[in-house]
Design an enzyme around this catalytic site. Structure first.
Site, PDB file in Angstrom:
ATOM      1  N   TYR A  27       0.595   4.610  12.712  1.00 32.35           N
ATOM      2  CA  TYR A  27       1.961   4.533  13.248  1.00 32.35           C
ATOM      3  C   TYR A  27       2.140   3.161  13.885  1.00 32.35           C
ATOM      4  O   TYR A  27       2.613   3.017  15.001  1.00 32.35           O
ATOM      5  CB  TYR A  27       2.174   5.657  14.267  1.00 32.35           C
ATOM      6  CG  TYR A  27       3.632   6.017  14.488  1.00 32.35           C
ATOM      7  CD1 TYR A  27       4.352   6.726  13.531  1.00 32.35           C
ATOM      8  CD2 TYR A  27       4.288   5.663  15.673  1.00 32.35           C
ATOM      9  CE1 TYR A  27       5.677   7.071  13.737  1.00 32.35           C
ATOM     10  CE2 TYR A  27       5.622   6.012  15.891  1.00 32.35           C
ATOM     11  CZ  TYR A  27       6.304   6.720  14.914  1.00 32.35           C
ATOM     12  OH  TYR A  27       7.623   7.066  15.127  1.00 32.35           O
ATOM     13  N   SER A  53      -5.090   8.132  20.070  1.00 30.26           N
ATOM     14  CA  SER A  53      -4.260   6.976  19.700  1.00 30.26           C
ATOM     15  C   SER A  53      -3.106   6.811  20.681  1.00 30.26           C
ATOM     16  O   SER A  53      -2.443   7.777  21.064  1.00 30.26           O
ATOM     17  CB  SER A  53      -3.717   7.165  18.288  1.00 30.26           C
ATOM     18  OG  SER A  53      -2.692   6.217  18.044  1.00 30.26           O
ATOM     19  N   SER A  55      -0.358   5.612  20.049  1.00 26.75           N
ATOM     20  CA  SER A  55       0.935   5.813  19.385  1.00 26.75           C
ATOM     21  C   SER A  55       1.396   7.265  19.436  1.00 26.75           C
ATOM     22  O   SER A  55       2.548   7.562  19.078  1.00 26.75           O
ATOM     23  CB  SER A  55       0.852   5.393  17.911  1.00 26.75           C
ATOM     24  OG  SER A  55       0.288   4.120  17.791  1.00 26.75           O
ATOM     25  N   GLN A  88      -9.093   0.736   6.142  1.00 27.63           N
ATOM     26  CA  GLN A  88      -8.672   1.715   5.134  1.00 27.63           C
ATOM     27  C   GLN A  88      -9.828   2.310   4.325  1.00 27.63           C
ATOM     28  O   GLN A  88      -9.875   3.521   4.106  1.00 27.63           O
ATOM     29  CB  GLN A  88      -7.663   1.083   4.167  1.00 27.63           C
ATOM     30  CG  GLN A  88      -6.285   0.904   4.778  1.00 27.63           C
ATOM     31  CD  GLN A  88      -5.273   0.354   3.792  1.00 27.63           C
ATOM     32  OE1 GLN A  88      -5.559   0.239   2.594  1.00 27.63           O
ATOM     33  NE2 GLN A  88      -4.098   0.012   4.273  1.00 27.63           N
ATOM     34  N   HIS A 110       0.158  -2.395   0.565  1.00 26.75           N
ATOM     35  CA  HIS A 110      -0.478  -3.656   0.177  1.00 26.75           C
ATOM     36  C   HIS A 110      -1.656  -3.281  -0.719  1.00 26.75           C
ATOM     37  O   HIS A 110      -2.313  -2.271  -0.496  1.00 26.75           O
ATOM     38  CB  HIS A 110      -0.939  -4.400   1.439  1.00 26.75           C
ATOM     39  CG  HIS A 110      -1.684  -5.676   1.183  1.00 26.75           C
ATOM     40  ND1 HIS A 110      -1.339  -6.571   0.192  1.00 26.75           N
ATOM     41  CD2 HIS A 110      -2.766  -6.212   1.811  1.00 26.75           C
ATOM     42  CE1 HIS A 110      -2.187  -7.602   0.223  1.00 26.75           C
ATOM     43  NE2 HIS A 110      -3.056  -7.394   1.205  1.00 26.75           N
ATOM     44  N   ASP A 193       0.162 -12.344  -2.383  1.00 29.37           N
ATOM     45  CA  ASP A 193       0.236 -12.157  -0.929  1.00 29.37           C
ATOM     46  C   ASP A 193      -0.848 -12.972  -0.233  1.00 29.37           C
ATOM     47  O   ASP A 193      -0.581 -13.692   0.736  1.00 29.37           O
ATOM     48  CB  ASP A 193       0.075 -10.669  -0.606  1.00 29.37           C
ATOM     49  CG  ASP A 193       0.284 -10.368   0.861  1.00 29.37           C
ATOM     50  OD1 ASP A 193       1.449 -10.282   1.280  1.00 29.37           O
ATOM     51  OD2 ASP A 193      -0.714 -10.233   1.598  1.00 29.37           O
TER      52      ASP A 193
HETATM   53  P1  NAD Z   1      -0.675  -2.017  12.130  1.00 28.34           P
HETATM   54  O1  NAD Z   1      -1.908  -2.689  12.617  1.00 28.34           O
HETATM   55  O2  NAD Z   1       0.634  -2.402  12.711  1.00 28.34           O
HETATM   56  O3  NAD Z   1      -0.794  -0.443  12.332  1.00 28.34           O
HETATM   57  C1  NAD Z   1      -1.905   0.288  11.920  1.00 28.34           C
HETATM   58  C2  NAD Z   1      -1.915   1.691  12.511  1.00 28.34           C
HETATM   59  O4  NAD Z   1      -3.136   2.340  12.179  1.00 28.34           O
HETATM   60  C3  NAD Z   1      -1.805   1.757  14.023  1.00 28.34           C
HETATM   61  O5  NAD Z   1      -1.015   2.881  14.359  1.00 28.34           O
HETATM   62  C4  NAD Z   1      -3.257   1.986  14.467  1.00 28.34           C
HETATM   63  O6  NAD Z   1      -3.323   2.634  15.691  1.00 28.34           O
HETATM   64  C5  NAD Z   1      -3.752   2.883  13.344  1.00 28.34           C
HETATM   65  N1  NAD Z   1      -5.214   2.843  13.168  1.00 28.34           N
HETATM   66  C6  NAD Z   1      -6.038   1.792  13.285  1.00 28.34           C
HETATM   67  N2  NAD Z   1      -7.301   2.151  13.011  1.00 28.34           N
HETATM   68  C7  NAD Z   1      -7.262   3.464  12.704  1.00 28.34           C
HETATM   69  C8  NAD Z   1      -8.253   4.413  12.336  1.00 28.34           C
HETATM   70  N3  NAD Z   1      -9.545   4.063  12.240  1.00 28.34           N
HETATM   71  N4  NAD Z   1      -7.847   5.685  12.091  1.00 28.34           N
HETATM   72  C9  NAD Z   1      -6.554   6.041  12.184  1.00 28.34           C
HETATM   73  N5  NAD Z   1      -5.581   5.185  12.551  1.00 28.34           N
HETATM   74  C10 NAD Z   1      -5.939   3.920  12.808  1.00 28.34           C
HETATM   75  O7  NAD Z   1      -0.667  -2.175  10.531  1.00 28.34           O
HETATM   76  P2  NAD Z   1       0.560  -2.587   9.579  1.00 28.34           P
HETATM   77  O8  NAD Z   1       0.893  -4.027   9.787  1.00 28.34           O
HETATM   78  O9  NAD Z   1       1.629  -1.565   9.688  1.00 28.34           O
HETATM   79  O10 NAD Z   1      -0.145  -2.482   8.158  1.00 28.34           O
HETATM   80  C11 NAD Z   1      -0.267  -1.262   7.447  1.00 28.34           C
HETATM   81  C12 NAD Z   1      -0.270  -1.582   5.964  1.00 28.34           C
HETATM   82  O11 NAD Z   1       1.000  -2.142   5.627  1.00 28.34           O
HETATM   83  C13 NAD Z   1      -1.313  -2.617   5.536  1.00 28.34           C
HETATM   84  O12 NAD Z   1      -1.772  -2.270   4.265  1.00 28.34           O
HETATM   85  C14 NAD Z   1      -0.506  -3.915   5.479  1.00 28.34           C
HETATM   86  O13 NAD Z   1      -1.051  -4.871   4.598  1.00 28.34           O
HETATM   87  C15 NAD Z   1       0.809  -3.389   4.953  1.00 28.34           C
HETATM   88  N6  NAD Z   1       1.984  -4.232   5.187  1.00 28.34           N
HETATM   89  C16 NAD Z   1       2.256  -4.714   6.434  1.00 28.34           C
HETATM   90  C17 NAD Z   1       3.404  -5.467   6.642  1.00 28.34           C
HETATM   91  C18 NAD Z   1       3.746  -5.987   8.017  1.00 28.34           C
HETATM   92  O14 NAD Z   1       4.667  -6.791   8.116  1.00 28.34           O
HETATM   93  N7  NAD Z   1       3.109  -5.577   9.092  1.00 28.34           N
HETATM   94  C19 NAD Z   1       4.287  -5.731   5.583  1.00 28.34           C
HETATM   95  C20 NAD Z   1       4.004  -5.181   4.312  1.00 28.34           C
HETATM   96  C21 NAD Z   1       2.847  -4.431   4.140  1.00 28.34           C
HETATM   97 MG    MG Z   2       1.434 -10.215   3.774  1.00 26.65          MG
END
Ligand code: NAD
Ligand code: MG
Length: 337
Positions: A27, A53, A55, A88, A110, A193
């Site tokens: 989240y 968490s 969140s 992941q 991604h 990317d």
């Molecule tokens: P983020 O770091 O903002 O959020 C990740 C979430 O995962 C958080 O809620 C965190 O608490 C949770 N988390 C972390 N470790 C965990 C674990 N071990 N178990 C369960 N939950 C856990 O990440 P994001 O930027 O939203 O990225 C998520 C995906 O989206 C990635 O694949 C990223 O490449 C992709 N993406 C991000 C963006 C961007 O602008 N941020 C844009 C396009 C795609």
């Molecule tokens: Mg990127």
């Protein structure tokens, strides 16, 4: 070359998601935007988070069912893996894979882990990507306001025969068919990317700023002026190019600046940089970059932490901190520029 096809609202079939049990794992930036948009759109969504968490209260405040990653993955047919890319693969092995069965769908924003083979779904599972081209906050703001941000969709594995339609329906549900959805592959999305962030957006940009700053300071100019010229004003130029392209930006600057742009720009970023870009792209395509980063991030990350500390200690950071503290619009609670 022919123009890429852009999918829009009328191309999507929302029925493909109508009965689906969707789990959004994570989240953060993307997860909070996807989960709220799907939930507000009347879809059956639950959020999976790890115990403790921070969140959790945000999920509860949004009124979305909250559970462990394990339970969410067990319950759902469509699992959106919106965790940090570096965790992941481990979370997949430990908490998602045991619940993957025929007919399930794994969705990513991604392609890194799937493309480099860190996550391999079983045969009967669909593997798709919906990658909005914006941070989550902007995605949510635009989509909930009746607009949307562009997104990329891709299919890596299509066991059901409906993987493409489901990806498009999901992109539609988060508002992106309003702005346009482009078709890609996990390979193309991941490689472009990584290249973009290394050569142009993050790596290219910070190296350009630091080198320009250092050149002026070494020549005896005040670091404060070097900061304004090489970092602060970057935003003004980028905003212009973002809105109206390079020619639109050049229409807004002086003729002197435009002339200097043409004659000096290619001397700074020229044949040598282009050669480096080709090398960087080759390392991304061969998997060499991914291998090094996976080893680093899954190991003690000592080189990463050292480089981060070095970046934070750079003079441009000290100078900038002092100057920015007097810019009211950058202060907490201040208006965004
Ligand atoms: P983020 O770091 O903002 O959020 C990740 C979430 O995962 C958080 O809620 C965190 O608490 C949770 N988390 C972390 N470790 C965990 C674990 N071990 N178990 C369960 N939950 C856990 O990440 P994001 O930027 O939203 O990225 C998520 C995906 O989206 C990635 O694949 C990223 O490449 C992709 N993406 C991000 C963006 C961007 O602008 N941020 C844009 C396009 C795609
Ligand atoms: Mg990127």
């Amino acid at each position: 070359m022919s123009e890429a096809r852009i999918w829009t609202e009328t191309d999507a079939d929302p029925q493909l998601l109508a009965g689906a049990k969707i789990a959004v794992l994570g989240y953060g930036s993307q997860g909070s935007a996807h989960a709220r948009l799907l939930h507000e759109g009347g879809l059956d969504v639950r959020v999976g988070l790890r115990a403790g968490s921070s969140s959790a209260r945000l999920v509860e405040r949004a009124g979305i069912p909250l559970m462990s990653v394990n339970d969410a993955a067990r319950e759902a047919d469509l699992i959106a893996v919106l965790l940090p890319d570096t965790v992941q693969a481990r979370v997949y092995r430990e908490e998602i894979e045991p619940h993957m069965g025929s007919g399930d769908t794994l969705l990513f924003a991604h392609g890194f882990n799937v493309h480099y083979g860190e996550i391999r779904a079983p045969e009967g599972v669909d593997v798709i990507m919906v990658a909005p081209k914006s941070p989550g906050a902007m995605l949510y703001r635009e989509a909930s306001g009746g607009n949307g941000v562009p997104a990329l969709i891709a299919v890596d594995q299509d066991a059901s025969g409906t993987a493409h339609g489901v990806a498009l329906a999901y992109a539609h549900a988060i508002g992106s068919t309003r702005a346009g959805v482009l078709e890609t592959t996990f390979a193309e999305e991941t490689e472009t990317d990584l290249f973009g962030e290394q050569a142009v957006l993050c790596g290219g940009l910070t190296a350009l700023i630091q080198n320009g700053f250092e050149t002026l300071v070494e020549a005896g100019y005040q670091p404060e002026l070097a900061y304004f010229e090489c970092l602060h004003e970057m935003k003004l130029i980028v905003d212009l190019a973002y809105k109206a392209g390079l020619s639109g930006m050049r229409r807004e600057i002086s003729d002197t600046a435009e002339w200097g742009d043409y004659v000096s720009g290619p001397r700074v970023v020229g044949a040598h940089s282009r050669e480096a870009m080709h090398e960087i792209l080759a390392e991304i395509r061969s998997g060499e970059f991914a291998k090094r980063w996976i080893e680093e991030s899954q190991g003690d990350a000592s080189e990463f932490r050292c480089l981060r500390a070095e970046g934070r200690a750079h003079q441009v950071e000290r100078v900038g901190k002092r100057l920015r503290s007097r810019m009211s619009w950058l202060q907490e609670g201040g208006r965004e520029a």
